[in-house]
Enzyme design. Structure first.
Site, PDB file in Angstrom:
ATOM      1  CB  SER A  73      66.114  11.014  36.188  1.00 17.05           C
ATOM      2  OG  SER A  73      64.984  10.181  36.173  1.00 17.05           O
ATOM      3  CB  CYS A 326      50.478  11.620  35.064  1.00 15.40           C
ATOM      4  SG  CYS A 326      49.102  10.546  34.750  1.00 15.40           S
TER       5      CYS A 326
HETATM    6  C1  LIG Z   1      62.777   4.700  34.116  1.00 14.06           C
HETATM    7  C2  LIG Z   1      63.126   5.588  32.977  1.00 14.06           C
HETATM    8  C3  LIG Z   1      63.915   6.743  33.160  1.00 14.06           C
HETATM    9  C4  LIG Z   1      64.386   7.167  34.527  1.00 14.06           C
HETATM   10  O1  LIG Z   1      65.398   6.347  35.023  1.00 14.06           O
HETATM   11  P1  LIG Z   1      65.730   6.384  36.588  1.00 14.06           P
HETATM   12  O2  LIG Z   1      66.929   5.514  36.742  1.00 14.06           O
HETATM   13  O3  LIG Z   1      64.525   5.830  37.291  1.00 14.06           O
HETATM   14  O4  LIG Z   1      66.002   7.802  36.943  1.00 14.06           O
HETATM   15  C5  LIG Z   1      64.229   7.507  32.058  1.00 14.06           C
HETATM   16  N1  LIG Z   1      63.807   7.165  30.835  1.00 14.06           N
HETATM   17  C6  LIG Z   1      63.059   6.071  30.609  1.00 14.06           C
HETATM   18  C7  LIG Z   1      62.638   5.737  29.220  1.00 14.06           C
HETATM   19  C8  LIG Z   1      62.685   5.252  31.667  1.00 14.06           C
HETATM   20  O5  LIG Z   1      61.924   4.179  31.443  1.00 14.06           O
END
Ligand SMILES: *Cc1c(COP(=O)(O)O)cnc(C)c1O
Length: 397
Positions: A73, A326
Site C-alpha cells: 500500500s 470491502c
Molecule cells: C495485498 C495487496 C496490496 C497491499 O499490500 P500490503 O502490503 O498489504 O499493503 C496492494 N495491491 C495488491 C494487488 C494486493 O494484493
C-alpha cells in the site's frame, strides 16, 4: 475440530519457518541500527545491502533502484503521489484501470481532489484492459500509467510487457502494482519496460509490514516519508532489518521454486475449477483461463449470498474469501466484478479460493465436497432460487 484449510493466500501467506529462521538473529542478536558508525552496525548494514541486491536481481533491477517501504500500500501511494508532484509541470493526467487494488484507486481519488484528472480504463469480461483503448487515452499531459500486474480478486494477469512498450514509446511513465505477481510469475523490469513496481513481503511467504518500490534510475524521486537519510534520503525511518532480511529470503525462495510451485498450483487450480464446473450448477467462472495467476480460483454462485457461504465454510474450518476487499457487512459488490460486467445479484455470490504449494488435492476435494453441500443447502433456503425454478417449470410446460 477438523483441520483448518487455508485458502486465502491472496490476502496473506504463511511466513515460512525457513524465512523466519533467517530473520530471527536480527530481532535479538544483531539489533543495531544500520545507520550506526560502529562495527556492530556494520552487520545490519551489510545484511540490508545484501537483501537489496537479492531483491533487485529477482526483477532484473539495479540494487540502487530498490527502495524499502512498509508494504504494498505504501509503495502504491508513494509511486503515484511522487509522480503527480514531481512531474506536475508536465500535466495532471494519470491513467489506471477500474480493477486496481484500493491502494491505487483510493490514491487516485485523493489526487482527483488535488486537481488531477484520472482515466479509469474499463476491462473486458476476463479483466484485461484493451491496449488500443490505453493508447488512445494517452494525452500530452499524461504523466503516468498505473496498471496492476495481476488482479488480487479474479487472478487475471495484465499484458504488462505490451503496456510497457506503449508507455515507453509514448514517453509516459509506467507503474505497476505487482503485489500479487511478484514471486508468483516471472517479472523483468527491463524486458517489460516498467518504470516503477510495487511489491510486498507478506504475499510471498515473507513477513508483514515490509515491501519495496522499484524506481527506475533517472526518475525524479521525491521523498514520501520525511525524516532521516535512510533509503538514499527518500524514505525516512529506521530500517526494518528483520523484515528486509525476511522479504529477501522469501523472494529468493519464491524465485528458486517459481517454476515448480506454479506448475503444481496451476494443476491443482485447474482440477478444482473443473470439478466445480462439473458438479456445481449455476457456477459462473471469473477471470481468464489463459492469463491467470497459478493459485487463483474465483466463481460466482447464482442464488447465493457470498457472506453466508463464507460463514458456513468457516464452520467447516475452511478459510476463504469473497475476493472483494470491502469490509464485511457492506452490501456493495466488488468493483472488480462490476467492472467485468457481472450483475449485482450474481456478484454477491462470489467466492475466491487462493491456494499455496502446500495445499493438497485431498484438501481441495474436501473443500469442494463441503462447498457442494453448503450451496445446495443455501439454495434450498433461497426465495430467488425458488422463483427461478418456478419460472423454469412454467417455461417447460
Ligand atoms: C495485498 C495487496 C496490496 C497491499 O499490500 P500490503 O502490503 O498489504 O499493503 C496492494 N495491491 C495488491 C494487488 C494486493 O494484493
Amino acid at each position: 475440530m477438523k483441520q483448518r484449510i487455508y485458502l486465502d493466500n491472496a490476502a496473506t501467506t504463511q511466513l515460512y519457518p525457513e524465512v523466519f529462521k533467517e530473520m530471527e538473529p536480527y530481532f535479538t542478536e544483531y539489533f543495531a541500527n544500520p545507520s550506526g558508525i560502529y562495527q556492530f552496525a556494520r552487520e545490519s548494514w551489510n545484511v540490508v545491502d545484501k537483501a537489496r541486491e537479492e531483491i533487485a536481481s529477482v526483477i532484473g533491477a539495479k540494487p540502487e533502484e530498490i527502495y524499502f517501504t512498509g508494504g504494498g500500500s505504501e509503495s502504491d501511494n508513494w509511486a503515484l503521489k511522487m509522480i503527480a508532484e514531481a512531474y506536475a509541470h508536465k500535466g495532471k493526467h494519470i491513467i489506471t484501470s477500474k480493477i486496481e487494488h484500493h491502494a491505487v484507486l483510493h490514491t487516485c481519488a485523493y489526487l482527483e481532489k488535488q486537481g488531477y484528472e484520472i482515466t479509469y480504463l474499463p476491462v473486458n469480461e476476463e479483466g484485461r484492459i484493451d491496449l488500443k483503448q490505453l493508447e488512445e487515452a494517452i494525452r500530452k499531459d499524461t504523466l503516468c500509467i498505473s496498471i496492476m500486474a495481476a488482479n488480487n480478486e479474479i487472478g487475471t494477469i495484465m499484458p504488462i510487457a505490451e503496456i510497457g512498450e506503449i508507455a515507453r514509446r509514448k514517453g509516459v511513465l509506467f507503474h505497476t502494482d505487482a503485489v500479487q505477481a511478484f514471486g508468483h510469475i516471472p517479472l523483468s523490469v527491463e524486458d517489460m519496460q516498467i518504470d516503477m513496481l510495487s511489491a510486498s513481503g507478506h504475499k510471498i511467504n515473507g513477513p508483514k509490514g515490509i515491501g519495496f518500490l522499484y524506481i527506475k534510475k533517472g526518475i525524479k524521486v521525491q521523498s514520501f516519508l520525511h525524516g532521516g537519510a535512510q533509503e538514499r534520503g527518500k524514505r525516512a525511518g529506521t530500517h526494518n532489518v528483520p523484515g528486509i532480511v525476511g522479504m529477501a529470503a522469501a523472494a529468493r525462495l519464491a524465485q528458486k521454486e517459481m517454476e515448480k510451485r506454479s506448475a503444481y498450483e496451476s494443476q491443482l487450480r485447474d482440477y478444482a475449477i473443473g470439478r466445480i464446473e462439473k458438479e456445481i450448477p449455476f457456477a459462473v467462472f471469473s477471470g481468464s483461463r489463459e492469463n491467470r495467476l497459478p493459485n487463483n480460483i474465483h466463481f460466482c454462485f447464482r442464488f447465493i449470498e457470498g457472506e453466508s457461504l463464507l460463514i458456513m465454510l468457516d464452520a467447516k474450518g475452511i478459510c476463504a474469501s469473497s475476493g472483494s476487499a470491502c469490509t464485511s457487512g457492506s452490501l456493495d459488490p466488488s468493483h472488480v466484478l462490476l467492472a467485468i460486467g457481472r450483475p449485482h445479484e450474481i456478484a454477491h455470490g462470489s467466492l475466491r479460493l487462493t491456494l499455496s504449494e502446500k495445499t493438497t488435492k485431498e484438501e481441495m476435494d474436501r473443500v469442494i465436497d463441503e462447498l457442494k453441500k453448503i450451496i445446495e443447502r443455501l439454495r434450498s433456503m433461497s426465495p430467488l432460487y425458488e422463483d427461478y425454478k418456478k419460472e423454469q417449470e412454467k417455461s417447460n410446460v
